[in-house]
Motif scaffolding. Structure first.
Motif, PDB file in Angstrom:
ATOM      1  N   ALA A 111       0.834  -1.206   0.000  1.00  0.00           N
ATOM      2  CA  ALA A 111       0.000   0.000   0.000  1.00  0.00           C
ATOM      3  C   ALA A 111       0.871   1.259   0.000  1.00  0.00           C
ATOM      4  O   ALA A 111       0.572   2.231  -0.700  1.00  0.00           O
ATOM      5  N   ALA A 112       1.944   1.246   0.785  1.00  0.00           N
ATOM      6  CA  ALA A 112       2.848   2.405   0.823  1.00  0.00           C
ATOM      7  C   ALA A 112       3.486   2.639  -0.536  1.00  0.00           C
ATOM      8  O   ALA A 112       3.602   3.778  -0.996  1.00  0.00           O
ATOM      9  N   LEU A 113       3.883   1.560  -1.201  1.00  0.00           N
ATOM     10  CA  LEU A 113       4.480   1.676  -2.533  1.00  0.00           C
ATOM     11  C   LEU A 113       3.461   2.234  -3.530  1.00  0.00           C
ATOM     12  O   LEU A 113       3.786   3.122  -4.327  1.00  0.00           O
ATOM     13  N   ALA A 114       2.227   1.751  -3.444  1.00  0.00           N
ATOM     14  CA  ALA A 114       1.177   2.247  -4.336  1.00  0.00           C
ATOM     15  C   ALA A 114       0.900   3.727  -4.081  1.00  0.00           C
ATOM     16  O   ALA A 114       0.719   4.505  -5.015  1.00  0.00           O
ATOM     17  N   ASN A 115       0.887   4.140  -2.811  1.00  0.00           N
ATOM     18  CA  ASN A 115       0.659   5.547  -2.475  1.00  0.00           C
ATOM     19  C   ASN A 115       1.780   6.435  -2.993  1.00  0.00           C
ATOM     20  O   ASN A 115       1.533   7.518  -3.512  1.00  0.00           O
ATOM     21  N   ARG A 116       3.029   5.970  -2.855  1.00  0.00           N
ATOM     22  CA  ARG A 116       4.156   6.749  -3.374  1.00  0.00           C
ATOM     23  C   ARG A 116       4.040   6.913  -4.882  1.00  0.00           C
ATOM     24  O   ARG A 116       4.278   7.985  -5.425  1.00  0.00           O
ATOM     25  N   SER A 117       3.660   5.833  -5.551  1.00  0.00           N
ATOM     26  CA  SER A 117       3.511   5.879  -7.005  1.00  0.00           C
ATOM     27  C   SER A 117       2.400   6.845  -7.392  1.00  0.00           C
ATOM     28  O   SER A 117       2.545   7.658  -8.301  1.00  0.00           O
ATOM     29  N   ARG A 118       1.273   6.785  -6.674  1.00  0.00           N
ATOM     30  CA  ARG A 118       0.138   7.659  -6.946  1.00  0.00           C
ATOM     31  C   ARG A 118       0.513   9.123  -6.699  1.00  0.00           C
ATOM     32  O   ARG A 118       0.177  10.002  -7.480  1.00  0.00           O
ATOM     33  N   ASN A 119       1.265   9.375  -5.614  1.00  0.00           N
ATOM     34  CA  ASN A 119       1.690  10.742  -5.304  1.00  0.00           C
ATOM     35  C   ASN A 119       2.662  11.276  -6.356  1.00  0.00           C
ATOM     36  O   ASN A 119       2.614  12.449  -6.706  1.00  0.00           O
ATOM     37  N   ALA A 120       3.547  10.413  -6.833  1.00  0.00           N
ATOM     38  CA  ALA A 120       4.500  10.832  -7.872  1.00  0.00           C
ATOM     39  C   ALA A 120       3.761  11.202  -9.148  1.00  0.00           C
ATOM     40  O   ALA A 120       4.082  12.203  -9.805  1.00  0.00           O
ATOM     41  N   LYS A 121       2.734  10.410  -9.495  1.00  0.00           N
ATOM     42  CA  LYS A 121       1.942  10.716 -10.690  1.00  0.00           C
ATOM     43  C   LYS A 121       1.194  12.032 -10.523  1.00  0.00           C
ATOM     44  O   LYS A 121       1.115  12.838 -11.445  1.00  0.00           O
ATOM     45  N   ALA A 122       0.654  12.277  -9.329  1.00  0.00           N
ATOM     46  CA  ALA A 122      -0.088  13.519  -9.081  1.00  0.00           C
ATOM     47  C   ALA A 122       0.838  14.723  -9.168  1.00  0.00           C
ATOM     48  O   ALA A 122       0.481  15.761  -9.739  1.00  0.00           O
ATOM     49  N   THR A 123       2.061  14.595  -8.649  1.00  0.00           N
ATOM     50  CA  THR A 123       3.033  15.690  -8.715  1.00  0.00           C
ATOM     51  C   THR A 123       3.410  15.973 -10.159  1.00  0.00           C
ATOM     52  O   THR A 123       3.472  17.137 -10.581  1.00  0.00           O
ATOM     53  N   ALA A 124       3.616  14.910 -10.918  1.00  0.00           N
ATOM     54  CA  ALA A 124       3.955  15.083 -12.331  1.00  0.00           C
ATOM     55  C   ALA A 124       2.806  15.749 -13.075  1.00  0.00           C
ATOM     56  O   ALA A 124       3.018  16.619 -13.917  1.00  0.00           O
ATOM     57  N   LYS A 125       1.562  15.371 -12.766  1.00  0.00           N
ATOM     58  CA  LYS A 125       0.396  15.949 -13.428  1.00  0.00           C
ATOM     59  C   LYS A 125       0.304  17.443 -13.117  1.00  0.00           C
ATOM     60  O   LYS A 125       0.046  18.251 -13.996  1.00  0.00           O
ATOM     61  N   HIS A 126       0.548  17.826 -11.843  1.00  0.00           N
ATOM     62  CA  HIS A 126       0.506  19.246 -11.480  1.00  0.00           C
ATOM     63  C   HIS A 126       1.559  20.030 -12.254  1.00  0.00           C
ATOM     64  O   HIS A 126       1.313  21.143 -12.682  1.00  0.00           O
ATOM     65  N   SER A 127       2.722  19.457 -12.427  1.00  0.00           N
ATOM     66  CA  SER A 127       3.790  20.129 -13.169  1.00  0.00           C
ATOM     67  C   SER A 127       3.387  20.304 -14.623  1.00  0.00           C
ATOM     68  O   SER A 127       3.660  21.334 -15.235  1.00  0.00           O
ATOM     69  N   LEU A 128       2.712  19.279 -15.193  1.00  0.00           N
ATOM     70  CA  LEU A 128       2.287  19.361 -16.587  1.00  0.00           C
ATOM     71  C   LEU A 128       1.168  20.374 -16.773  1.00  0.00           C
ATOM     72  O   LEU A 128       1.014  20.955 -17.831  1.00  0.00           O
ATOM     73  N   ASP A 129       0.367  20.588 -15.726  1.00  0.00           N
ATOM     74  CA  ASP A 129      -0.730  21.541 -15.801  1.00  0.00           C
ATOM     75  C   ASP A 129      -0.242  22.987 -15.689  1.00  0.00           C
ATOM     76  O   ASP A 129      -1.033  23.910 -15.719  1.00  0.00           O
ATOM     77  N   GLY A 130       1.080  23.169 -15.545  1.00  0.00           N
ATOM     78  CA  GLY A 130       1.627  24.515 -15.433  1.00  0.00           C
ATOM     79  C   GLY A 130       1.642  25.019 -14.006  1.00  0.00           C
ATOM     80  O   GLY A 130       1.957  26.157 -13.753  1.00  0.00           O
ATOM     81  N   ARG A 131       1.293  24.184 -13.070  1.00  0.00           N
ATOM     82  CA  ARG A 131       1.260  24.589 -11.669  1.00  0.00           C
ATOM     83  C   ARG A 131       2.606  24.237 -11.050  1.00  0.00           C
ATOM     84  O   ARG A 131       3.020  23.097 -11.068  1.00  0.00           O
ATOM     85  N   SER A 132       3.292  25.195 -10.523  1.00  0.00           N
ATOM     86  CA  SER A 132       4.620  24.922  -9.963  1.00  0.00           C
ATOM     87  C   SER A 132       4.488  24.101  -8.686  1.00  0.00           C
ATOM     88  O   SER A 132       3.470  24.148  -8.002  1.00  0.00           O
ATOM     89  N   SER A 133       5.531  23.357  -8.368  1.00  0.00           N
ATOM     90  CA  SER A 133       5.507  22.529  -7.163  1.00  0.00           C
ATOM     91  C   SER A 133       5.428  23.396  -5.910  1.00  0.00           C
ATOM     92  O   SER A 133       4.845  23.001  -4.914  1.00  0.00           O
ATOM     93  N   LYS A 134       5.996  24.636  -5.974  1.00  0.00           N
ATOM     94  CA  LYS A 134       5.917  25.531  -4.826  1.00  0.00           C
ATOM     95  C   LYS A 134       4.474  25.968  -4.586  1.00  0.00           C
ATOM     96  O   LYS A 134       4.004  25.985  -3.461  1.00  0.00           O
ATOM     97  N   ARG A 135       3.764  26.288  -5.653  1.00  0.00           N
ATOM     98  CA  ARG A 135       2.352  26.672  -5.517  1.00  0.00           C
ATOM     99  C   ARG A 135       1.536  25.503  -4.992  1.00  0.00           C
ATOM    100  O   ARG A 135       0.651  25.686  -4.158  1.00  0.00           O
ATOM    101  N   ALA A 136       1.830  24.299  -5.479  1.00  0.00           N
ATOM    102  CA  ALA A 136       1.105  23.108  -5.019  1.00  0.00           C
ATOM    103  C   ALA A 136       1.358  22.875  -3.532  1.00  0.00           C
ATOM    104  O   ALA A 136       0.442  22.569  -2.770  1.00  0.00           O
ATOM    105  N   ALA A 137       2.608  23.052  -3.082  1.00  0.00           N
ATOM    106  CA  ALA A 137       2.945  22.866  -1.673  1.00  0.00           C
ATOM    107  C   ALA A 137       2.228  23.904  -0.814  1.00  0.00           C
ATOM    108  O   ALA A 137       1.705  23.580   0.260  1.00  0.00           O
ATOM    109  N   ASN A 138       2.179  25.168  -1.291  1.00  0.00           N
ATOM    110  CA  ASN A 138       1.480  26.216  -0.551  1.00  0.00           C
ATOM    111  C   ASN A 138      -0.016  25.927  -0.458  1.00  0.00           C
ATOM    112  O   ASN A 138      -0.625  26.128   0.583  1.00  0.00           O
ATOM    113  N   ALA A 139      -0.597  25.453  -1.536  1.00  0.00           N
ATOM    114  CA  ALA A 139      -2.023  25.127  -1.527  1.00  0.00           C
ATOM    115  C   ALA A 139      -2.316  24.004  -0.546  1.00  0.00           C
ATOM    116  O   ALA A 139      -3.295  24.049   0.201  1.00  0.00           O
TER     117      ALA A 139
END
Length: 161
Positions: free
Chosen positions: A109-137
């Motif tokens: 489950a932890a491995l699946a969550n890490r994978s899911r989180n990595a995909k979500a971070t990559a998606k935010h980056s592709l949407d033009g949303r910076s990782s700093k803005r995502a962290a602040n949100a």
């Protein structure tokens, strides 16, 4: 005694004459004898041994000759390692298998969550949303939830509802 491992009783204990013999030898009713054995099985499971110290056997069965009485009722035996509670080894092995299975499931489950989180971070980056803005949100959303779920106590500390 401290809290110990849970024990599930098989329905056959209620009709097994060995518990009637133990009850007679202990000078109690069968329900008490089964309960005392359940306490001993729990201690054995918690300690992960079917060879408990004699003090544990005496404390569980509330009788100074507990080991001998268990042997006379055919619920235990003496072997090269000392006194052994029959059936305890199966309970211990069952619990060990459950713990290993739970640990393996937790790791998966932890491995699946890490994978899911990595995909979500990559998606935010592709949407033009910076990782700093995502962290602040995320931080702002967490702060709002924490504020909503707390009450100030008279001492000034905050307490979760």
């Amino acid at each position: 005694m401290a809290a110990t491992a849970n024990v599930t009783l098989h329905h056959s204990v209620w009709s097994d004459c060995r518990y009637e013999v133990l009850a007679t030898l202990l000078g109690c009713d069968i329900d008490s004898a089964i309960g005392r054995m359940a306490r001993l099985w729990s201690e054995c499971t918690d300690r992960e041994t079917d060879h408990p110290p004699e003090s544990v056997v005496i404390g569980s069965l509330k009788h100074l000759d507990a080991c001998d009485l268990i042997i006379k009722s055919d619920l235990g035996e003496r072997d090269e390692n000392g006194f052994r509670v029959r059936g305890a080894k199966d309970r211990i092995e069952w619990l060990q298998r459950k713990r290993l299975s739970g640990a393996a499931g937790g790791a998966a489950a932890a491995l699946a969550n890490r994978s899911r989180n990595a995909k979500a971070t990559a998606k935010h980056s592709l949407d033009g949303r910076s990782s700093k803005r995502a962290a602040n949100a995320t931080a702002n959303a967490t702060a709002k939830v924490e504020h909503t779920n707390t009450n100030a106590t008279p001492s000034g500390t905050q307490e979760l509802r």
